[in-house]
Design an enzyme around this catalytic site. Sequence first.
Site, short mmCIF file in Angstrom:
data_model
loop_
_atom_site.label_atom_id
_atom_site.label_comp_id
_atom_site.label_asym_id
_atom_site.label_seq_id
_atom_site.Cartn_x
_atom_site.Cartn_y
_atom_site.Cartn_z
N ASN A 13 54.06 38.57 -18.08
CA ASN A 13 53.85 37.35 -18.87
C ASN A 13 53.58 37.71 -20.32
O ASN A 13 54.11 37.08 -21.24
CB ASN A 13 52.65 36.54 -18.35
N HIS A 36 53.48 30.93 -8.14
CA HIS A 36 54.26 31.25 -9.35
C HIS A 36 54.80 29.96 -9.96
O HIS A 36 54.93 28.95 -9.26
CB HIS A 36 55.42 32.16 -8.97
N ARG A 43 50.55 40.15 -8.26
CA ARG A 43 49.79 39.29 -9.18
C ARG A 43 49.12 38.10 -8.49
O ARG A 43 48.06 37.65 -8.94
CB ARG A 43 50.69 38.84 -10.34
N ARG A 97 48.69 28.95 -10.55
CA ARG A 97 49.50 30.13 -10.82
C ARG A 97 48.57 31.34 -10.77
O ARG A 97 47.36 31.23 -10.95
CB ARG A 97 50.15 30.06 -12.20
N HIS A 98 49.16 32.50 -10.56
CA HIS A 98 48.41 33.76 -10.69
C HIS A 98 47.88 33.89 -12.11
O HIS A 98 48.39 33.24 -13.03
CB HIS A 98 49.33 34.94 -10.37
N GLU A 149 58.19 34.42 -6.25
CA GLU A 149 58.81 33.71 -7.38
C GLU A 149 60.33 33.64 -7.25
O GLU A 149 60.95 34.49 -6.61
CB GLU A 149 58.40 34.39 -8.71
O1 F6P Z 1 57.92 33.67 -16.86
C1 F6P Z 1 57.23 33.59 -15.65
C2 F6P Z 1 58.13 33.09 -14.56
O2 F6P Z 1 57.37 32.93 -13.38
C3 F6P Z 1 59.35 33.98 -14.27
O3 F6P Z 1 59.11 35.01 -13.35
C4 F6P Z 1 60.35 32.97 -13.76
O4 F6P Z 1 61.67 33.42 -13.80
C5 F6P Z 1 60.07 31.82 -14.69
O5 F6P Z 1 58.68 31.81 -14.91
C6 F6P Z 1 60.48 30.49 -14.14
O6 F6P Z 1 60.46 29.55 -15.19
P1 F6P Z 1 61.82 29.00 -15.83
O7 F6P Z 1 62.58 28.46 -14.65
O8 F6P Z 1 61.37 27.94 -16.78
O9 F6P Z 1 62.54 30.14 -16.48
#
Ligand code: F6P
Length: 192
Positions: A15, A144, A59, A8-9, A79
């Site tokens: 975050n 991501h 990022r 991951r970044h 992402e």
């Molecule tokens: O929180 C970081 C992130 O990369 C968000 O941009 C993304 O929506 C999420 O994680 C994805 O994780 P989850 O599907 O568990 O919400």
Amino acid sequence: PRKIYLSRHGESMYNVDGKLGGDSELSPRGQMYAQQLPELVRKHLGNQNLTVWTSTMKRTIATAKNLRYPKKTWKALDELDAGVCDGMTYEEIQEKYPEDFANRDEDKFNYRYRGGESYRDVVLRLEPVVMELERQENILIVGHQAILRCLHAYFFHDKHEELPYIKIPLHTLIELTPRAYACEEKRYPLNI
Ligand code: F6P
């Protein structure tokens, strides 16, 4: 055998704030990860060739900045698009769209954000990336959370129900060694 590295970044400002999506800069901790990543990669890869793939987001590009290898940016590695929920925290989503929040919890793989994507959509959009990955030698993907879950699931045949919950922590280099009948995985976390 060739290696596929996933990371991951580094921690982003979003975050830190618990916000989804966006295109924020790295936090100070995230910048430290970007500084230390080249050494961590070299420690495990040695002097072998490597190509680094990032998304088009700040990022991932900033995290890969100090890696002295050929690079490629892929829009397909961006992402998961949270649509109308982009930039919100989970608490804000629960308050503003309680039904959506519950539906996502019910079937996280198939849930599609309003105006955005589902994990199933992301698996499809990653097809060209996976095809190319199969033809290449050593690759490091700086990506991501949701994207790396989908790529992990491709190599390990993780079930659709489990895929959206695969643990892909920040500041950890994941090393995959694809073999004929199975894929090997090692994880190298950095304490930052
Ligand atoms: O929180 C970081 C992130 O990369 C968000 O941009 C993304 O929506 C999420 O994680 C994805 O994780 P989850 O599907 O568990 O919400």
